[in-house]
Design an enzyme around this catalytic site. Structure first.
Site, PDB file in Angstrom:
ATOM      1  N   THR A  74      -5.288   4.845   6.126  1.00 63.19           N
ATOM      2  CA  THR A  74      -4.464   5.898   6.738  1.00 63.19           C
ATOM      3  C   THR A  74      -5.091   6.312   8.064  1.00 63.19           C
ATOM      4  O   THR A  74      -4.412   6.382   9.097  1.00 63.19           O
ATOM      5  CB  THR A  74      -4.346   7.119   5.797  1.00 63.19           C
ATOM      6  OG1 THR A  74      -3.736   6.686   4.582  1.00 63.19           O
ATOM      7  CG2 THR A  74      -3.503   8.215   6.426  1.00 63.19           C
ATOM      8  N   GLN A 181      -3.085  -4.577   2.160  1.00 61.99           N
ATOM      9  CA  GLN A 181      -2.739  -5.313   0.943  1.00 61.99           C
ATOM     10  C   GLN A 181      -3.106  -6.793   1.035  1.00 61.99           C
ATOM     11  O   GLN A 181      -3.117  -7.491   0.021  1.00 61.99           O
ATOM     12  CB  GLN A 181      -1.233  -5.199   0.670  1.00 61.99           C
ATOM     13  CG  GLN A 181      -0.768  -3.801   0.324  1.00 61.99           C
ATOM     14  CD  GLN A 181      -1.207  -3.354  -1.063  1.00 61.99           C
ATOM     15  OE1 GLN A 181      -1.521  -4.170  -1.932  1.00 61.99           O
ATOM     16  NE2 GLN A 181      -1.242  -2.050  -1.286  1.00 61.99           N
ATOM     17  N   SER A 201      -8.694  -1.135   3.981  1.00 64.90           N
ATOM     18  CA  SER A 201      -9.168  -0.058   3.122  1.00 64.90           C
ATOM     19  C   SER A 201     -10.005  -0.663   1.995  1.00 64.90           C
ATOM     20  O   SER A 201      -9.575  -1.612   1.340  1.00 64.90           O
ATOM     21  CB  SER A 201      -7.967   0.675   2.539  1.00 64.90           C
ATOM     22  OG  SER A 201      -8.414   1.718   1.710  1.00 64.90           O
ATOM     23  N   ALA A 202     -11.190  -0.092   1.751  1.00 60.82           N
ATOM     24  CA  ALA A 202     -12.085  -0.678   0.740  1.00 60.82           C
ATOM     25  C   ALA A 202     -11.503  -0.606  -0.667  1.00 60.82           C
ATOM     26  O   ALA A 202     -11.667  -1.533  -1.462  1.00 60.82           O
ATOM     27  CB  ALA A 202     -13.449   0.022   0.781  1.00 60.82           C
ATOM     28  N   CYS A 328       8.461   9.868  -6.915  1.00 67.30           N
ATOM     29  CA  CYS A 328       8.688  11.241  -7.354  1.00 67.30           C
ATOM     30  C   CYS A 328       8.302  12.186  -6.230  1.00 67.30           C
ATOM     31  O   CYS A 328       7.125  12.437  -6.008  1.00 67.30           O
ATOM     32  CB  CYS A 328       7.848  11.566  -8.587  1.00 67.30           C
ATOM     33  SG  CYS A 328       8.262  10.546  -9.986  1.00 67.30           S
TER      34      CYS A 328
HETATM   35  C1  LIG Z   1      -2.958   1.961   0.393  1.00 68.03           C
HETATM   36  C2  LIG Z   1      -2.329   1.635   1.698  1.00 68.03           C
HETATM   37  C3  LIG Z   1      -2.575   2.426   2.834  1.00 68.03           C
HETATM   38  C4  LIG Z   1      -3.409   3.696   2.776  1.00 68.03           C
HETATM   39  O1  LIG Z   1      -4.758   3.376   2.643  1.00 68.03           O
HETATM   40  P1  LIG Z   1      -5.847   4.515   2.302  1.00 68.03           P
HETATM   41  O2  LIG Z   1      -7.144   3.832   2.522  1.00 68.03           O
HETATM   42  O3  LIG Z   1      -5.602   4.882   0.889  1.00 68.03           O
HETATM   43  O4  LIG Z   1      -5.629   5.635   3.255  1.00 68.03           O
HETATM   44  C5  LIG Z   1      -2.020   2.049   4.027  1.00 68.03           C
HETATM   45  N1  LIG Z   1      -1.250   0.942   4.124  1.00 68.03           N
HETATM   46  C6  LIG Z   1      -0.993   0.167   3.058  1.00 68.03           C
HETATM   47  C7  LIG Z   1      -0.148  -1.047   3.230  1.00 68.03           C
HETATM   48  C8  LIG Z   1      -1.522   0.490   1.816  1.00 68.03           C
HETATM   49  O5  LIG Z   1      -1.246  -0.289   0.763  1.00 68.03           O
END
Ligand SMILES: *Cc1c(COP(=O)(O)O)cnc(C)c1O
Length: 404
Positions: A74, A181, A201-202, A328
């Site tokens: 994020t 992802q 993201s880790a 939700c």
């Molecule tokens: C989970 C996700 C995010 C957010 O990542 P965080 O590290 O939880 O802030 C952003 N983009 C995608 C595609 C995600 O799957």
């Protein structure tokens, strides 16, 4: 086998035990601040941070100096999008993205619209793909950034990064991709794919929560960003704040494992996912697959179950930790905006389930999940007047419903 069975790896992953082992000393003995230059505690922490930077860079075929640590994707997306917009405002005020992006891309884009920027939100087809001709036509001299995700988090559709990157390079606009992802699942190569900025993201790749990174290209072209936080000038001045050393070390180890094991892990995941789908579709041939069936993530299946009510279905499969096609929100049960963008009606969007498998998923869990879903869909259909009508050969699309 323990229940609930966790099939929500796209929401978050457990830490790999090897990641935890690597992190542990950094909570206690090696607790230094990586910015402390005058003693061994700081040097040890800094050395660990730099090793992790190399491990993440290696996963992306990038240079370690091009990795900036953040608190997750994020923050990385916000820094990339707002940072580029503010830095390149003189060049132009136009950005391009797609309607199926994560909120962590869409919301910064919407914020920029309130600040005088123009954003094109490209539509997608039934598989979740943008039309590359439409993308090319949307890029103008005023376009400063194209942001398109590597892999969609709800349906798994993969964008053709190399083609998009080449197009952006040819048109002279920067290309950012949210690869949260995709990491560890598909090949990411910032050179071959002409990527200028990339978010990770880790906690989506067997590392800890609260840490991530942004890759920022250093040459051809050198990308500059306006910092979004002012402070000590850490991370080449682009992201101030004392580094989360334990988290960073964990992310490095997570990236190392992905690089080393992707080649063996991905075929295993694909086989498990295909087994899950095969078992469901053998019993429920009218179920609907969402997303592209070829260009998609290997560990994810998104399936809609017609003639059942989504909420009842999710409530009925409590032994499974899966995601539903309904988000939700505070007041109502909104169907997923991603599935709606793909052209699904509210009913099919509501009755969809995202199964996302991972490193610790077993065949027994997959079989259990498929059998549970099949049994629950059949049970709900037995109680459904709609299903009864369908069995009698009524075409529901032709029915005129009256409200009393
Ligand atoms: C989970 C996700 C995010 C957010 O990542 P965080 O590290 O939880 O802030 C952003 N983009 C995608 C595609 C995600 O799957």
């Amino acid at each position: 086998m323990k229940t609930p069975v966790y099939l929500d790896y796209s929401a978050t992953t457990p830490c790999d035990p090897r990641v935890v082992q690597r992190m542990l000393p950094f909570f206690t003995e090696q607790f230094g601040n990586a910015a402390s230059r005058s003693h061994a505690f700081g040097w040890t922490a800094e050395a660990a941070v730099e090793e992790a930077r190399g491990q993440v860079a290696n996963l992306l075929h990038a240079h370690p100096k091009e990795i900036l640590w953040t608190s997750g994707s994020t923050e990385a997306n916000n820094l990339a999008i707002k940072g580029v917009a503010q830095m390149y405002r003189q060049k132009g005020n136009h950005l391009i993205t797609a309607v199926t992006e994560h909120k962590a891309v869409l919301d910064p884009m919407k914020y920029l619209e309130t600040q005088g920027f123009e954003v094109t939100f490209l539509p997608v087809d039934r598989q979740g793909h943008v039309d590359l001709d439409q993308l090319a036509a949307a890029i103008t001299e005023r376009t400063i950034l194209v942001s398109l995700m590597a892999a969609n988090n709800e349906v798994g559709t993969l964008h053709p990064l190399a083609e998009i990157g080449a197009l952006c390079k040819q048109k002279g606009t920067l290309f950012h991709t949210d690869a949260t992802q995709a990491a560890g699942k598909i090949e990411l190569d910032v050179e071959a794919q002409h990527i200028d900025l990339l978010s990770l993201s880790a906690h989506k790749m067997y590392g800890p929560k609260g840490v991530g990174c942004l890759y920022v290209r250093r040459k051809n072209p050198r990308v500059r960003l306006t910092a979004q936080m002012d402070g000590g000038g850490h991370e080449r001045g682009m992201r101030s704040g004392t580094l989360n050393v334990t988290g960073v070390v964990g992310m490095g180890e997570a990236a190392r494992i992905c690089s080393a094991e992707m080649a063996t892990e991905v075929p295993k995941l694909r086989a498990l996912r295909d087994r899950l789908e095969a078992r469901i579709f053998a019993a429920l041939p009218d179920a609907v697959r969402n997303g592209d069936q070829n260009a998609r993530l290997p560990h994810l299946a998104n399936v809609s179950f017609p003639y059942v009510e989504g909420e009842s279905l999710i409530m009925g499969v409590k032994e499974l930790a899966v995601s539903s096609g309904s988000a939700c929100t505070s007041a109502s049960l909104e169907p997923s905006y991603v599935l709606k963008s793909l052209g699904l009606g509210d009913e099919l969007a509501h009755s969809s389930i995202r199964f996302s498998l991972g490193r610790f998923t077993t065949e027994a869990e997959v079989d259990f999940a498929a059998d549970r879903v099949v049994a629950e869909v059949k049970r709900l259909r037995e109680m459904s007047p709609l299903w009864e009508m369908v069995q009698e050969g009524v075409d529901l699309a032709q029915v005129k419903w009256t409200v009393h």
